[in-house]
Enzyme design. Structure first.
Site: not given
Ligand code: SDX
Length: 429
Positions: A307, A364
């Site tokens: 998140h 989710d």
């Molecule tokens: C919602 O904003 C809100 O409040 C949203 C929400 C709401 O109520 O409105 O809470 C609802 O959208 C919840 C999120 C639902 N999405 C998912 O579950 C999709 C999976 N999650 C990721 O795509 C991600 O965690 C996000 C999109 C939620 C957040 O993305 P960020 O803040 O841009 O984080 P990032 O992509 O920069 O990740 C940081 C690191 C990365 O690794 P490195 O580059 O540092 O090596 O963490 C890793 C990412 O690859 N990472 C994950 C991951 N999420 C982040 N690795 C594996 N699985 C994951 N789910």
């Protein structure tokens, strides 16, 4: 201690005031920076940028705190209903008995879509994604209620109670009708004497000669799901609603844009992606360990994890996770996907890849499992998120519309493209 930030660029010092929020969160107010220094700030994805000051919802991502209008989500989840919480989010106070009755009557009065809107569904292919239908038809409500969609904030605010009730009530009806259309089933119309959630389930699952009466556990679970999704600060879809509202666009157009933003798998589409992920793991006979290994290589994402704001457990995930067990026990059903989800959570929370990146289950991760158990079709999961988020979108539209010095949202950029190119006639390119 100086209540200002000092920025030194090109040997010149600029001071910016500090803004402090109710819970002590701090911001550097840079509104004068460009005028004073010619510099803008750069923050791709707005991860560190406050776009507004809001009274609606507060999140402390480090502590896993979520409050709607100051009330902890845990208390509302335990004691409130979706409609009562929607009133709180929209109007700022928990309603009295009279207020909630008047609100419920407005919702009931506005439950049916305009007659001619039924023909809209005939044009969609049966396999249309309901989010495409939802955004299109919500925006089209402005064609049937032009008096509520004048694109003049003051005029639209004068009719706010009715507009809000129409949007909150008909998002549910349009959702149910899109499901009935996809199954080529006759539409089931809302009933005046049914409460919000029960009316939705009636419109989804009743038949012309047999009414669907949900188990109390099912209604309770769906109330909880919608309540937990009701608002969440400046997430992608809510920021989209505010962006559109800032141009003085009407409420229907603004929340329709929110539906579009919510559709993406990184946002509201994640609840469907979680189930698809769990089903694939189950089909492979994996207990989740192989998938976790893939996620750690970056080849796959553990959907429902991570998140932008929560760097601790999403409090909503905790509540839904517990509700999953309770609903299954009370309905006497089992779902192997829950076991896989719990195993994924257990393994991930002990694995340094996830711990170091502060990746925890978000709203989710379990919501799809509970919706599956209560019978919501998977391609409706993100639609359910949209129904739940409607109060937050409405409240944010209202906050923008009521802003005394509201300005259109128009971020700057840093241009990194070609420069000073000379036109070359086509036959010489
Ligand atoms: C919602 O904003 C809100 O409040 C949203 C929400 C709401 O109520 O409105 O809470 C609802 O959208 C919840 C999120 C639902 N999405 C998912 O579950 C999709 C999976 N999650 C990721 O795509 C991600 O965690 C996000 C999109 C939620 C957040 O993305 P960020 O803040 O841009 O984080 P990032 O992509 O920069 O990740 C940081 C690191 C990365 O690794 P490195 O580059 O540092 O090596 O963490 C890793 C990412 O690859 N990472 C994950 C991951 N999420 C982040 N690795 C594996 N699985 C994951 N789910």
């Amino acid at each position: 201690m100086a209540n200002e930030a000092r920025i030194i660029v090109e040997d010149k010092e600029y001071t910016c005031p500090i803004i402090t929020g109710t819970e002590g969160e701090k911001a550097v107010d840079i509104r004068a920076l460009r005028g004073d220094s010619g510099y803008v700030t750069f923050d791709e994805g707005y991860a560190n940028t406050g776009s507004c000051q809001s009274n609606i919802t507060f999140i402390d991502g480090e502590k896993g705190i979520l409050r709607y209008r100051g009330y902890p989500i845990e208390e509302l989840a335990e004691h409130s209903t979706f409609v009562e919480t929607a009133y709180l989010i929209i109007y700022g106070e928990l309603p009295t008995c009279e207020q909630v009755e008047a609100f419920s009557s407005r919702l009931a009065r506005n439950a049916a879509v305009p007659n001619d809107m039924e023909h809209f569904f005939e044009g969609y292919p049966a396999k249309s994604h309901p989010m495409a239908i939802l955004s299109g038809l919500i925006n089209s409500l402005s064609c049937f209620y032009p008096q509520y969609a004048t694109n003049n904030h003051q005029e639209d605010l004068a009719n706010f109670d009715e507009v809000a009730a129409a949007a909150l009530s008909q998002v549910r009806t349009i959702a149910a009708m899109s499901y009935r259309m996809s199954q080529r089933l006759p539409y089931i119309y809302p009933k005046k004497d049914l409460r919000y959630v029960e009316n939705f389930l009636h419109m989804m699952f009743s038949e012309p000669y047999s009414e669907y009466i949900p188990e109390p556990e099912v209604s309770k679970a769906l109330n909880l799901i919608l309540l937990l999704h009701a608002d969440h600060e400046q997430n992608c879809s809510t920021s989209t609603v505010r962006m559109v509202a800032s141009s003085e666009a009407n409420l229907f157009a603004s929340v329709a844009a929110g539906v579009c933003a919510l559709w993406g798998p990184l946002h509201g589409g994640a609840n469907m992606a979680v189930i698809n992920m769990l089903e694939a793991i189950h089909a492979d006979g994996d207990d989740g360990s192989t998938f976790i290994a893939d996620a750690k290589t970056g080849r796959k994402k553990l959907m429902g994890f991570g998140h932008r704001v929560y760097k601790n457990y999403d409090p909503r995930a905790k509540i839904i996770g517990k509700a999953c067990e309770r609903v299954m026990n009370n309905l006497g059903v089992e779902d192997p996907l829950l076991d896989i989800a719990k195993h994924l959570e257990e393994v991930a929370l002990q694995d340094d890849y996830f711990i170091s990146r502060k990746l925890y289950p978000n709203v989710d991760f379990y919501s799809g499992i509970i919706m599956r158990v209560i019978g919501i079709p998977i391609n409706m999961f993100t639609v359910m998120f949209g129904i739940g988020r409607m109060p937050g979108w409405i409240a944010n539209w209202k906050e923008v519309a009521e802003h005394p010095n509201g300005r259109i949202y128009r971020p700057r950029q840093i241009y990194v493209g070609e420069n000073q190119r000379k036109y070359v006639p086509r036959d010489q390119r």
